[in-house]
Design a protein around this motif. Structure first.
Motif, PDB file in Angstrom:
ATOM      1  N   ALA A 198       0.830  -1.198   0.000  1.00  0.00           N
ATOM      2  CA  ALA A 198       0.000   0.000   0.000  1.00  0.00           C
ATOM      3  C   ALA A 198       0.868   1.253   0.000  1.00  0.00           C
ATOM      4  N   ALA A 199       2.048   1.153   0.635  1.00  0.00           N
ATOM      5  CA  ALA A 199       2.975   2.286   0.612  1.00  0.00           C
ATOM      6  C   ALA A 199       3.409   2.589  -0.818  1.00  0.00           C
ATOM      7  N   SER A 200       3.542   1.521  -1.626  1.00  0.00           N
ATOM      8  CA  SER A 200       3.922   1.722  -3.027  1.00  0.00           C
ATOM      9  C   SER A 200       2.787   2.370  -3.808  1.00  0.00           C
ATOM     10  N   PHE A 201       1.593   1.801  -3.682  1.00  0.00           N
ATOM     11  CA  PHE A 201       0.473   2.251  -4.497  1.00  0.00           C
ATOM     12  C   PHE A 201      -0.034   3.625  -4.062  1.00  0.00           C
ATOM     13  N   LEU A 202      -0.216   3.785  -2.760  1.00  0.00           N
ATOM     14  CA  LEU A 202      -0.787   5.029  -2.253  1.00  0.00           C
ATOM     15  C   LEU A 202       0.294   6.060  -1.927  1.00  0.00           C
ATOM     16  N   GLY A 203       1.336   5.612  -1.236  1.00  0.00           N
ATOM     17  CA  GLY A 203       2.352   6.536  -0.767  1.00  0.00           C
ATOM     18  C   GLY A 203       3.188   7.139  -1.874  1.00  0.00           C
TER      19      GLY A 203
ATOM     20  N   VAL B 266      -2.779   0.515   9.298  1.00  0.00           N
ATOM     21  CA  VAL B 266      -3.211   1.907   9.484  1.00  0.00           C
ATOM     22  C   VAL B 266      -3.665   2.496   8.148  1.00  0.00           C
ATOM     23  N   GLY B 267      -2.918   2.202   7.084  1.00  0.00           N
ATOM     24  CA  GLY B 267      -3.327   2.654   5.755  1.00  0.00           C
ATOM     25  C   GLY B 267      -4.661   2.070   5.342  1.00  0.00           C
TER      26      GLY B 267
ATOM     27  N   ILE C 155      -9.853  -1.699  10.607  1.00  0.00           N
ATOM     28  CA  ILE C 155      -8.666  -2.440  11.042  1.00  0.00           C
ATOM     29  C   ILE C 155      -9.035  -3.878  11.404  1.00  0.00           C
ATOM     30  N   LEU C 156     -10.130  -4.040  12.127  1.00  0.00           N
ATOM     31  CA  LEU C 156     -10.563  -5.387  12.516  1.00  0.00           C
ATOM     32  C   LEU C 156     -10.928  -6.226  11.294  1.00  0.00           C
ATOM     33  N   LEU C 157     -11.546  -5.599  10.285  1.00  0.00           N
ATOM     34  CA  LEU C 157     -11.909  -6.316   9.066  1.00  0.00           C
ATOM     35  C   LEU C 157     -10.666  -6.828   8.348  1.00  0.00           C
ATOM     36  N   VAL C 158      -9.707  -5.946   8.101  1.00  0.00           N
ATOM     37  CA  VAL C 158      -8.495  -6.346   7.387  1.00  0.00           C
ATOM     38  C   VAL C 158      -7.683  -7.343   8.204  1.00  0.00           C
ATOM     39  N   GLY C 159      -7.541  -7.063   9.503  1.00  0.00           N
ATOM     40  CA  GLY C 159      -6.783  -7.981  10.355  1.00  0.00           C
ATOM     41  C   GLY C 159      -7.419  -9.356  10.445  1.00  0.00           C
TER      42      GLY C 159
ATOM     43  N   ALA D 289      -7.157  -4.795  -1.933  1.00  0.00           N
ATOM     44  CA  ALA D 289      -6.568  -6.097  -2.248  1.00  0.00           C
ATOM     45  C   ALA D 289      -5.059  -6.075  -2.042  1.00  0.00           C
ATOM     46  N   THR D 290      -4.436  -4.941  -2.367  1.00  0.00           N
ATOM     47  CA  THR D 290      -2.997  -4.773  -2.154  1.00  0.00           C
ATOM     48  C   THR D 290      -2.642  -4.932  -0.689  1.00  0.00           C
ATOM     49  N   ILE D 291      -3.401  -4.267   0.160  1.00  0.00           N
ATOM     50  CA  ILE D 291      -3.136  -4.332   1.600  1.00  0.00           C
ATOM     51  C   ILE D 291      -3.351  -5.751   2.113  1.00  0.00           C
TER      52      ILE D 291
END
Length: 508
Positions: free
Chosen positions: A56-61, A137-138, A155-159, A328-330
């Motif tokens: 996500a750092a690549s795509f968004l950051g 966090v992203g 966060i709970l969903l992704v985790g 999906a990236t995250i």
């Protein structure tokens, strides 16, 4: 709530859970769980490496950094891509031949020392958790934007999803989630890049030249010095990116998912091409965001530059699609990180140290799944607490620790005959300690107005790599020379390791 966004997010969740269900039926032992049974082809593993790496750092950051800072933002793309030269030429094949599931396996062929294996496992868990917090966090900010649900729920969903993928599907499910994600990410980036170019009549040079009139930086936009505080800060940052990839645990574990060294080489070459094409296209995303998204929005929501660009180009529908790809990236990246962390504990600590290699398959699988749940829960709790903190530096810190602690140990193990276990321990802890300490003393943490520590920074640069990486190598060298007599058999084991690292099993 964005209806298109909800549909796209639901499609990502259903699709990835279907992959996990399929993989769970083919995951019955530790070889399947940790290494996908060594069944991936070079193309599949190359796409999975790319999917694991393009975070996500690549795509968004990176999109936001290029949009706001121009030339300096593109250093991220250059550093991330150039790092695979180190992976391909120095570590990929030797580590594959030496190890089974983790980096510590490869080191243990030469140094059969419990304290060193435990130290390597601890360091790798630290790196992966730092990386995972930033990704979670992203994810919270992204999902909150699109689905209008609370940060904590996001966060709970992704985790929860990442934990399900790892616990039930292991490496096979994680690999296929990463493959699908890589294809989606490159395809969507290509589509958005074409739309951006069409807005400038397919004139690439015209897109570049327009930046001086569009952005507040003017002519400085395409010049260095907008983000980094001088050449030393720039060099330090790039050293960490270029050298850190070769020490990232979740990238090293991918070297063990194929059957032989030739396939590993094919995997890394494939990944390099995919990553190179993708990062080249981030230029168009960043410049497009600078040209088509208001400067106020970019300044306020730097990490959402890609979705905001998509909204400017194609309305809510395209923004929803790009945000779902980012989701999906995250998911793909945090799943790979979680698997690497759980492997470090279950395989290196429990099976190899506590049980001394005597644990049954059933016991190893049970502990591997329990450790995945535990590490996932800890990461979720830490991410929930980091909601209002600036955690962008955690990714660069993870790279710095990997370059300062892991890489010196790997390279000195593979290529220095006199290197011994005490040197390995000294290099590992010197690299880890110096990189963490220098970040604490840097402007990332110490800042008079808004820093975690309200004081003037003692270490002047944002990234510690220019100091901590040489210290990691120096610690390994000095530690070895001071203890040469303590381990006289180290040189003999080097010969055995060289044979295992560079000769195919059927030719030994």
């Amino acid at each position: 709530m964005n209806q298109s966004g909800f549909v796209f997010f639901l499609a990502v969740v259903v699709g990835t859970l279907a992959i996990t269900y399929y993989a769970a039926k083919r995951t019955s032992n530790t070889k399947d769980f940790y290494a996908a049974g060594n069944r991936l082809t070079g193309l599949q593993n190359g796409l999975a490496i790319a999917g694991d790496y393009m975070s996500a750092a690549s795509f968004l950051g990176i999109t936001g950094s290029i949009a706001l800072y121009g030339f300096d933002g593109f250093y991220y793309s250059i550093g991330f891509l150039a790092s695979y030269v180190i992976v391909l030429y120095l570590i990929a094949e030797p580590l594959h031949n030496l190890g089974r599931f983790t980096m510590a396996d490869g080191i243990a062929v030469r140094f059969r020392h419990k304290a060193l294996r435990g130290a390597v496992a601890f360091n790798n868990i630290v790196i992966t958790v730092l990386y995972m917090i930033a990704q979670l966090v992203g994810a919270g900010g992204l999902i909150h934007l699109l689905l209008d649900i609370s940060y904590s729920s996001a966060i709970l969903l992704v985790g929860g999803l990442m934990t399900v993928y790892v616990v039930f599907g292991g490496m096979l499910a994680t690999s296929w989630v990463q493959i699908v994600k890589a294809i989606l990410l490159v395809s969507s980036t290509f589509i958005v890049s074409l739309i951006v170019l069409s807005r400038f009549d397919w004139n690439v040079m015209g897109l570049f030249s327009s930046m001086s009139d569009i952005t507040p930086l003017g002519d400085k936009y395409l010049q260095p010095g907008n983000l980094f505080q001088g050449p030393i800060d720039t060099l330090s940052f790039n050293l960490a990116l270029v050298l850190g990839t070769a020490g990232l645990p979740h990238i090293i574990t991918r070297l063990y998912t194929v059957k032989d060294a030739r396939t590993v080489r094919s995997s890394v070459v494939t990944a390099t091409w995919v990553i190179g094409v993708y990062y080249a296209m981030t230029i168009f995303l960043g410049l497009g965001a600078a040209a088509l998204v208001s400067w106020e929005q970019l300044s306020r929501s730097n990490n959402l530059a890609a979705p905001l660009l998509a909204q400017a180009l194609g309305g809510d529908f395209l923004m929803a699609f790009i945000s779902a790809v980012a989701f999906a990236t995250i998911l793909a990246v945090v799943s790979g990180l979680l698997l690497a962390a759980s492997s470090a504990f279950a395989h290196d600590v429990y099976s190899s140290i506590i049980r001394r290699g005597q644990a049954t398959e059933a016991q190893q699988m049970r502990v591997a799944k329990m450790s995945a749940v535990t590490v996932g829960a800890v990461s979720i709790v830490l991410a929930l607490g980091a909601q209002n903190l600036n955690v962008a530096f955690l990714v660069s810190l993870a790279f710095a620790v990997a370059a300062s602690a892991n890489l010196p140990v790997i390279l000195l193990t593979l290529f220095w005959r006199r290197f011994n276990v005490y040197g390995a321990l000294a290099g590992l802890f010197t690299g880890l300690g110096s990189s963490v300490l220098l970040v604490v003393l840097s402007p990332n943490v110490m800042e008079p107005a808004v820093g975690w520590i309200r004081a003037e920074a003692i270490f002047p640069w944002m990234n510690p790599g220019i100091v901590s990486i040489p210290l990691g190598f120096l610690g390994g060298i000095v530690g070895t020379w001071l203890t040469l007599r303590a381990e006289p058999s180290a040189t003999g084991r080097f010969e055995h390791m060289q044979v295992v690292a560079h000769v195919a099993p059927d030719e030994r």
